[in-house]
Design a protein around this motif. Structure first.
Motif, PDB file in Angstrom:
ATOM      1  N   SER A   1       0.858  -1.192   0.000  1.00 53.99           N
ATOM      2  CA  SER A   1       0.000   0.000   0.000  1.00 53.99           C
ATOM      3  C   SER A   1       0.890   1.237   0.000  1.00 53.99           C
ATOM      4  O   SER A   1       1.190   1.816   1.026  1.00 53.99           O
ATOM      5  N   ASN A   2       1.365   1.593  -1.182  1.00 53.04           N
ATOM      6  CA  ASN A   2       2.327   2.676  -1.320  1.00 53.04           C
ATOM      7  C   ASN A   2       1.980   3.490  -2.561  1.00 53.04           C
ATOM      8  O   ASN A   2       2.736   3.558  -3.514  1.00 53.04           O
ATOM      9  N   GLY A   3       0.788   4.086  -2.551  1.00 59.82           N
ATOM     10  CA  GLY A   3       0.370   4.836  -3.722  1.00 59.82           C
ATOM     11  C   GLY A   3      -0.502   6.020  -3.369  1.00 59.82           C
ATOM     12  O   GLY A   3      -0.802   6.280  -2.204  1.00 59.82           O
ATOM     13  N   LEU A   4      -0.925   6.735  -4.405  1.00 58.33           N
ATOM     14  CA  LEU A   4      -1.780   7.912  -4.274  1.00 58.33           C
ATOM     15  C   LEU A   4      -3.192   7.574  -4.718  1.00 58.33           C
ATOM     16  O   LEU A   4      -3.396   7.012  -5.790  1.00 58.33           O
ATOM     17  N   HIS A   5      -4.158   7.951  -3.892  1.00 56.63           N
ATOM     18  CA  HIS A   5      -5.576   7.833  -4.252  1.00 56.63           C
ATOM     19  C   HIS A   5      -6.161   9.234  -4.279  1.00 56.63           C
ATOM     20  O   HIS A   5      -6.020   9.983  -3.316  1.00 56.63           O
TER      21      HIS A   5
ATOM     22  N   PHE B   1      -6.292  14.112  -1.647  1.00 51.72           N
ATOM     23  CA  PHE B   1      -5.194  13.344  -2.224  1.00 51.72           C
ATOM     24  C   PHE B   1      -4.562  12.539  -1.088  1.00 51.72           C
ATOM     25  O   PHE B   1      -3.895  13.108  -0.224  1.00 51.72           O
ATOM     26  N   THR B   2      -4.783  11.224  -1.080  1.00 59.75           N
ATOM     27  CA  THR B   2      -4.269  10.384   0.001  1.00 59.75           C
ATOM     28  C   THR B   2      -3.051   9.607  -0.475  1.00 59.75           C
ATOM     29  O   THR B   2      -3.123   8.862  -1.451  1.00 59.75           O
ATOM     30  N   PHE B   3      -1.952   9.801   0.240  1.00 60.32           N
ATOM     31  CA  PHE B   3      -0.687   9.135  -0.049  1.00 60.32           C
ATOM     32  C   PHE B   3      -0.510   8.027   0.982  1.00 60.32           C
ATOM     33  O   PHE B   3      -0.336   8.289   2.164  1.00 60.32           O
ATOM     34  N   TRP B   4      -0.546   6.783   0.533  1.00 62.90           N
ATOM     35  CA  TRP B   4      -0.425   5.611   1.406  1.00 62.90           C
ATOM     36  C   TRP B   4       1.029   5.171   1.499  1.00 62.90           C
ATOM     37  O   TRP B   4       1.669   4.924   0.476  1.00 62.90           O
ATOM     38  N   GLY B   5       1.543   5.064   2.739  1.00 63.80           N
ATOM     39  CA  GLY B   5       2.864   4.496   2.972  1.00 63.80           C
ATOM     40  C   GLY B   5       4.030   5.375   2.555  1.00 63.80           C
ATOM     41  O   GLY B   5       5.153   4.884   2.504  1.00 63.80           O
ATOM     42  N   TRP B   6       3.800   6.653   2.275  1.00 62.12           N
ATOM     43  CA  TRP B   6       4.893   7.539   1.882  1.00 62.12           C
ATOM     44  C   TRP B   6       5.553   8.116   3.127  1.00 62.12           C
ATOM     45  O   TRP B   6       4.931   8.256   4.177  1.00 62.12           O
ATOM     46  N   ALA B   7       6.824   8.501   2.990  1.00 65.67           N
ATOM     47  CA  ALA B   7       7.483   9.265   4.050  1.00 65.67           C
ATOM     48  C   ALA B   7       6.720  10.583   4.196  1.00 65.67           C
ATOM     49  O   ALA B   7       5.883  10.937   3.343  1.00 65.67           O
ATOM     50  N   GLU B   8       6.994  11.337   5.249  1.00 61.67           N
ATOM     51  CA  GLU B   8       6.242  12.565   5.500  1.00 61.67           C
ATOM     52  C   GLU B   8       6.376  13.541   4.332  1.00 61.67           C
ATOM     53  O   GLU B   8       7.476  13.818   3.852  1.00 61.67           O
TER      54      GLU B   8
END
Length: 195
Positions: free
Chosen positions: A71-75, A163-170
């Protein structure tokens, strides 16, 4: 353990312009190489499909080390939505009219039922019923829409575009400011959470 996410919410987008604004920002993110154009199974919300980090994702974050998670993406989400930070709850809400902070939890972080009472059902009214979700402030007694209230640590945000970023660094503050500029200078809130 859990899945961490960050959501940039456009607080000013209308139902009419949310799709166009979302597409504009997504096109910019793709052009910058921050996300890939192809949608893949890489997020936990919506239909599960989002945009994986692109070759230049480090432009958006404080720590450029890649994160190797499924889970490392943008929704990108449009439509009336009450965005939240996942686990836990807001500690306080601030009236948009008198700026009084209403404590919602006690010193042991237990909900204060009487403090929550004015907010009961208001998020549902706003998101699901298309209404204003009117809250009468316990301090000044004046009415205002739930979407105008602010929440401690940006726990909630009502908006038409996120814009939800899953699993990204800050996400870096410079990046979040640039997203705001791409949204036409709209006010934004950044929610950070965990499921």
């Amino acid at each position: 353990m859990g899945d961490y996410f960050q959501t940039i919410v456009d607080l000013d987008a209308t139902e009419r312009d949310a799709q166009e604004l979302g597409a504009r920002v997504l096109d910019w993110l793709i052009a910058q190489g921050i996300v890939n154009a192809e949608r893949t199974d890489c997020v936990l919300d919506g239909d599960g499909y989002g945009h994986e980090p692109g070759p230049h994702f480090a432009k958006a974050v404080d720590d450029p080390e890649p994160v190797d998670l499924w889970s490392n993406g943008l929704h990108v989400q449009t439509g009336r939505t009450v965005f939240d930070s996942g686990q836990g709850d807001a500690g306080a809400a601030t009236c948009p009219l008198c700026l009084t902070e209403i404590r919602l939890v006690d010193e042991t972080w237990q909900p204060i039922e009487s403090a929550w009472a004015p907010f009961q059902g208001r998020f549902h009214d706003w998101a699901e019923q298309g209404g204003e979700g009117i809250v009468h402030c316990p301090s000044c007694a004046r009415p205002s829409g739930i979407d105008r209230w602010s929440w401690e640590d940006d726990y909630y945000a009502c908006g038409q575009l996120g814009f939800t970023f899953w699993g990204w660094a800050e996400l870096s503050s410079g990046f979040t400011r640039e997203v705001g500029r791409k949204l036409g200078g709209h006010r934004t809130a950044v929610l950070r959470g965990k499921l």
